[in-house]
Design an enzyme around this catalytic site. Structure first.
Site, short mmCIF file in Angstrom:
data_model
loop_
_atom_site.label_atom_id
_atom_site.label_comp_id
_atom_site.label_asym_id
_atom_site.label_seq_id
_atom_site.Cartn_x
_atom_site.Cartn_y
_atom_site.Cartn_z
CB CYS A 67 -0.90 -0.04 1.23
SG CYS A 67 -1.82 1.46 1.55
CB CYS A 70 0.32 1.81 4.11
SG CYS A 70 -1.39 1.25 4.06
#
Length: 144
Positions: A67, A70
């Site tokens: 991600c 993230c």
């Protein structure tokens, strides 16, 4: 007053005086720092135990290595952990390594921050946010 916290390294429950939250309290079993001012990677079992027991807010970043948002938020989360040392603890849980967390915590997207205290979810925030916004988001938390 003493605060209950679970060691994020070994899982042992500890009671520490509130006055020592910012003074380098260590786990009675393994000697790891309890209030480190930096995020700690945790397993789902350890998170469940800490979320149930901790008297100090536990802010968890649910993330995954694939991600990009993230990964962008990781340094912001670490900066917020330093800023809130003694007021909250910070942990990270990899949702790829522990996919059962998605159902348990009703995770619909990452990155996701969830704050726990005394066995309850007290707040959640989805999406990438800056360190200053994380600190602001956590400003209403207090010791139980």
């Amino acid at each position: 007053m003493a605060i209950n916290v679970v060691c994020l390294e070994c899982g042992q429950g500890n009671r520490i005086p509130e006055a020592k939250l910012d003074a380098g309290a260590k786990c009675a079993t393994c000697g790891a720092g309890l209030i480190k001012g930096e995020p700690t990677e945790v397993s789902l079992d350890l998170l469940v135990k800490a979320a149930r027991i901790d008297g100090i807010p536990l802010i968890v970043d649910f993330w995954a290595a694939w991600c990009q948002p993230c990964r962008m938020m990781a340094p912001e989360f670490a900066t917020a952990a330093k800023a809130l040392k003694g007021k909250a603890r910070f942990a990270k849980l990899d949702t790829e390594a522990f996919p059962q967390a998605n159902k348990r915590y009703d995770i619909r997207g990452i990155p996701l921050l969830i704050a726990f205290q005394g066995g309850h979810e007290i707040k959640r925030q989805s999406g990438v946010i800056s360190a200053s916004k994380i600190v602001e988001w956590a400003s209403g938390f207090s010791l139980a």
